[in-house]
Design an enzyme around this catalytic site. Structure first.
Site, PDB file in Angstrom:
ATOM      1  N   GLU A   1      -6.444  -0.970   9.069  1.00  0.00           N
ATOM      2  CA  GLU A   1      -4.942  -0.888   8.361  1.00  0.00           C
ATOM      3  C   GLU A   1      -4.016  -1.921   9.583  1.00  0.00           C
ATOM      4  O   GLU A   1      -2.896  -2.212   9.090  1.00  0.00           O
ATOM      5  CB  GLU A   1      -4.390   0.422   8.684  1.00  0.00           C
ATOM      6  CG  GLU A   1      -4.784   1.246   7.645  1.00  0.00           C
ATOM      7  CD  GLU A   1      -6.303   2.126   7.906  1.00  0.00           C
ATOM      8  OE1 GLU A   1      -6.840   1.491   8.714  1.00  0.00           O
ATOM      9  OE2 GLU A   1      -6.353   2.864   7.080  1.00  0.00           O
TER      10      GLU A   1
ATOM     11  N   GLU B   1     -11.589   7.184   5.297  1.00  0.00           N
ATOM     12  CA  GLU B   1     -10.796   8.559   5.502  1.00  0.00           C
ATOM     13  C   GLU B   1     -11.160   9.479   4.328  1.00  0.00           C
ATOM     14  O   GLU B   1     -11.441  10.711   4.671  1.00  0.00           O
ATOM     15  CB  GLU B   1      -9.300   8.491   5.487  1.00  0.00           C
ATOM     16  CG  GLU B   1      -8.856   7.675   6.714  1.00  0.00           C
ATOM     17  CD  GLU B   1      -7.391   7.269   6.487  1.00  0.00           C
ATOM     18  OE1 GLU B   1      -6.811   6.881   5.574  1.00  0.00           O
ATOM     19  OE2 GLU B   1      -6.754   7.405   7.622  1.00  0.00           O
TER      20      GLU B   1
ATOM     21  N   ALA C   1      -6.624   2.687   0.436  1.00  0.00           N
ATOM     22  CA  ALA C   1      -5.552   2.881  -0.556  1.00  0.00           C
ATOM     23  C   ALA C   1      -5.155   1.655  -1.083  1.00  0.00           C
ATOM     24  O   ALA C   1      -5.367   0.525  -0.580  1.00  0.00           O
ATOM     25  CB  ALA C   1      -4.389   3.565   0.168  1.00  0.00           C
TER      26      ALA C   1
ATOM     27  N   GLY D   1      -8.536   4.109   3.546  1.00  0.00           N
ATOM     28  CA  GLY D   1      -8.315   5.334   3.013  1.00  0.00           C
ATOM     29  C   GLY D   1      -9.716   5.779   2.617  1.00  0.00           C
ATOM     30  O   GLY D   1     -10.043   7.142   2.239  1.00  0.00           O
TER      31      GLY D   1
HETATM   32  N1  DAK Z   1      -5.804  -2.539  -2.489  1.00  0.00           N
HETATM   33  C1  DAK Z   1      -5.806  -3.284  -3.519  1.00  0.00           C
HETATM   34  N2  DAK Z   1      -6.355  -4.107  -4.199  1.00  0.00           N
HETATM   35  C2  DAK Z   1      -7.746  -4.334  -3.320  1.00  0.00           C
HETATM   36  C3  DAK Z   1      -7.882  -3.575  -2.205  1.00  0.00           C
HETATM   37  C4  DAK Z   1      -6.905  -2.382  -1.601  1.00  0.00           C
HETATM   38  N3  DAK Z   1      -7.217  -1.837  -0.633  1.00  0.00           N
HETATM   39  N4  DAK Z   1      -9.144  -4.265  -1.696  1.00  0.00           N
HETATM   40  C5  DAK Z   1      -9.417  -4.882  -2.615  1.00  0.00           C
HETATM   41  N5  DAK Z   1      -8.774  -5.074  -3.621  1.00  0.00           N
HETATM   42  C6  DAK Z   1      -8.610  -5.972  -4.758  1.00  0.00           C
HETATM   43  C7  DAK Z   1      -8.379  -7.470  -4.261  1.00  0.00           C
HETATM   44  O1  DAK Z   1      -7.123  -7.830  -4.292  1.00  0.00           O
HETATM   45  C8  DAK Z   1      -8.793  -8.325  -5.330  1.00  0.00           C
HETATM   46  O2  DAK Z   1      -8.235  -8.188  -6.485  1.00  0.00           O
HETATM   47  P1  DAK Z   1      -7.784  -9.715  -7.216  1.00  0.00           P
HETATM   48  O3  DAK Z   1      -7.390 -10.523  -6.296  1.00  0.00           O
HETATM   49  O4  DAK Z   1      -9.337  -9.942  -7.774  1.00  0.00           O
HETATM   50  O5  DAK Z   1      -6.857  -9.128  -8.494  1.00  0.00           O
HETATM   51  C9  DAK Z   1     -10.357  -7.315  -5.652  1.00  0.00           C
HETATM   52  O6  DAK Z   1     -10.033  -6.017  -5.071  1.00  0.00           O
HETATM   53  C10 DAK Z   1     -11.568  -8.044  -4.877  1.00  0.00           C
HETATM   54  O7  DAK Z   1     -11.175  -8.062  -3.506  1.00  0.00           O
HETATM   55  P2  DAK Z   1     -11.521  -9.508  -2.804  1.00  0.00           P
HETATM   56  O8  DAK Z   1     -11.528 -10.787  -3.661  1.00  0.00           O
HETATM   57  O9  DAK Z   1     -10.791  -9.392  -1.455  1.00  0.00           O
HETATM   58  O10 DAK Z   1     -13.018  -9.276  -2.473  1.00  0.00           O
HETATM   59  P3  DAK Z   1     -13.636  -9.770  -1.028  1.00  0.00           P
HETATM   60  O11 DAK Z   1     -15.152  -9.500  -1.260  1.00  0.00           O
HETATM   61  O12 DAK Z   1     -13.293 -11.089  -0.775  1.00  0.00           O
HETATM   62  O13 DAK Z   1     -13.150  -9.010   0.178  1.00  0.00           O
HETATM   63  C11 DAK Z   1     -12.494  -6.620   1.239  1.00  0.00           C
HETATM   64  C12 DAK Z   1     -13.447  -7.642   0.275  1.00  0.00           C
HETATM   65  C13 DAK Z   1     -12.954  -5.465   1.228  1.00  0.00           C
HETATM   66  C14 DAK Z   1     -13.146  -7.291   2.797  1.00  0.00           C
HETATM   67  C15 DAK Z   1     -11.014  -7.010   1.052  1.00  0.00           C
HETATM   68  O14 DAK Z   1     -10.792  -6.940  -0.239  1.00  0.00           O
HETATM   69  C16 DAK Z   1     -10.178  -6.681   1.971  1.00  0.00           C
HETATM   70  O15 DAK Z   1     -10.006  -6.662   3.034  1.00  0.00           O
HETATM   71  N6  DAK Z   1      -9.524  -5.637   1.258  1.00  0.00           N
HETATM   72  C17 DAK Z   1      -8.621  -4.609   1.858  1.00  0.00           C
HETATM   73  C18 DAK Z   1      -9.039  -3.577   2.782  1.00  0.00           C
HETATM   74  C19 DAK Z   1      -8.101  -2.951   3.672  1.00  0.00           C
HETATM   75  O16 DAK Z   1      -7.077  -3.305   4.303  1.00  0.00           O
HETATM   76  N7  DAK Z   1      -8.200  -1.624   3.390  1.00  0.00           N
HETATM   77  C20 DAK Z   1      -7.162  -0.730   4.064  1.00  0.00           C
HETATM   78  C21 DAK Z   1      -5.911  -0.378   3.166  1.00  0.00           C
HETATM   79  S1  DAK Z   1      -4.570   0.465   3.719  1.00  0.00           S
HETATM   80  C22 DAK Z   1      -2.063   7.814   2.963  1.00  0.00           C
HETATM   81  C23 DAK Z   1      -3.447   7.895   2.678  1.00  0.00           C
HETATM   82  C24 DAK Z   1      -4.327   6.717   3.072  1.00  0.00           C
HETATM   83  C25 DAK Z   1      -3.637   5.537   3.209  1.00  0.00           C
HETATM   84  C26 DAK Z   1      -2.313   5.406   3.241  1.00  0.00           C
HETATM   85  C27 DAK Z   1      -1.408   6.489   3.194  1.00  0.00           C
HETATM   86  N8  DAK Z   1      -1.234   8.790   2.652  1.00  0.00           N
HETATM   87  C28 DAK Z   1      -1.673  10.207   2.133  1.00  0.00           C
HETATM   88  C29 DAK Z   1       0.424   8.689   2.788  1.00  0.00           C
HETATM   89  C30 DAK Z   1      -4.466   4.604   3.417  1.00  0.00           C
HETATM   90  C31 DAK Z   1      -4.283   3.311   3.704  1.00  0.00           C
HETATM   91  C32 DAK Z   1      -5.279   2.256   3.452  1.00  0.00           C
HETATM   92  O17 DAK Z   1      -6.161   2.266   3.092  1.00  0.00           O
END
Ligand code: DAK
Length: 257
Positions: free
Chosen positions: A131, A111, A65, A108
């Site tokens: 998360e 998921e 997400a 997400g």
């Molecule tokens: N959200 C926003 N931006 C993201 C992102 C994300 N999840 N993942 C990556 N990006 C963005 C980065 O911020 C970056 O943007 P800029 O800095 O260039 O503006 C760009 O994508 C490239 O990412 P990186 O520079 O970080 O790329 P790397 O290759 O170095 O790293 C990575 C890739 C996937 C390991 C890293 O980006 C990362 O750790 N991303 C976050 C992964 C994460 O934590 N995902 C879980 C998010 S929480 C719900 C339903 C679902 C959910 C919640 C509620 N309801 C129905 C209520 C779900 C929650 C989640 O998924």
């Protein structure tokens, strides 16, 4: 027509949806999820579509997400602005859905893939529920569907320690059906979708429904549910056609009726 996804009808009978926020690794923003929900509903209502494929790009299926969109939300916002309707649209879809996953498939994104019926992966696919690194836990089935798929121990490691599974591990733990090279994984997913789309449409939809009930019902109830759907299919023209075609040694011609 859409800003954050691309849709395409692929002959014969497959609806393809590409998540399309490549710079953000297909982070699932509220806008993207609203478009995805609408596209799924459209394909589901289209009798020409017998299977749907959801994919991202080589680098990311979806990295979760959109963290930036929810970083400042409070609990009350999460309750009152709960985007669950858009996210849950996929669970109302009766058409079989395949996730074609490459690269990051996190949070997400994982998921969403698990909400599909079958996952086909490229060799570079990586599955995780990270998360915990953000101070939260999964909120769209990442503790439930994941545990059904991979079992308690692996699910605990993924949810509590942020363990990421590579494609081979994901297949080993039954999260993924097939792994293909990067060059062919999408074609293979489309081929499998075309194979499903070539079946009797009502039987395919009921098969999906019956398998999904295995997660909801106790065995005796599930067996009754299955039997009722099985019996109901004998009211279809396609059952008469399928069995006549077998006896006459020819290919069946399905009408979806
Ligand atoms: N959200 C926003 N931006 C993201 C992102 C994300 N999840 N993942 C990556 N990006 C963005 C980065 O911020 C970056 O943007 P800029 O800095 O260039 O503006 C760009 O994508 C490239 O990412 P990186 O520079 O970080 O790329 P790397 O290759 O170095 O790293 C990575 C890739 C996937 C390991 C890293 O980006 C990362 O750790 N991303 C976050 C992964 C994460 O934590 N995902 C879980 C998010 S929480 C719900 C339903 C679902 C959910 C919640 C509620 N309801 C129905 C209520 C779900 C929650 C989640 O998924």
């Amino acid at each position: 027509m859409y800003d954050f996804i691309k849709t395409e009808f692929i002959e014969p009978g497959v609806g393809l949806i590409r998540l399309n926020r490549p710079k953000e690794l297909n982070a699932l923003s509220p806008e993207l999820m609203a478009e995805l929900g609408a596209a799924l509903v459209d394909f589901d209502a289209d009798e020409a579509v017998g299977a749907i494929v959801i994919t991202g790009n080589e680098r990311a299926f979806a990295a979760g997400a959109d963290i930036k969109a929810m970083a400042n939300a409070g609990a009350i916002d999460m309750i009152l602005d709960d985007p669950i309707d858009d996210w849950s649209q996929i669970h109302q879809i009766t058409t079989p859905i395949i996730a074609a996953v490459s690269g990051h498939c996190l949070g997400g994104g994982c998921e969403l893939a698990m909400s599909c019926d079958i996952i086909v992966a490229s060799e570079s696919a990586r599955f995780g529920q990270p998360e915990i690194n953000l101070g939260i836990i999964p909120g769209f089935g990442g503790t439930q569907r994941l545990t059904h798929a991979v079992g308690k121990g692996i699910a605990m490691e993924m949810v509590l320690a942020g363990r990421v599974l590579d494609a081979e591990e994901a297949r080993h733990h039954d999260l993924v059906n097939h792994i293909y090279p990067l060059e062919t994984y999408l074609d293979e997913a489309l081929k499998l979708a075309a194979k499903i789309a070539a079946q009797a449409p009502l039987a395919a939809r009921m098969g999906k429904e019956a398998v999904n009930q295995a997660f909801e019902l106790r065995l005796a109830q599930g067996l009754t549910y299955e039997r009722r759907l099985f019996q109901m299919l004998f009211a279809t023209t396609d059952q008469k056609e399928g069995m006549a075609a077998f006896i006459e040694k020819r290919k069946p011609l399905w009408t979806g009726r």
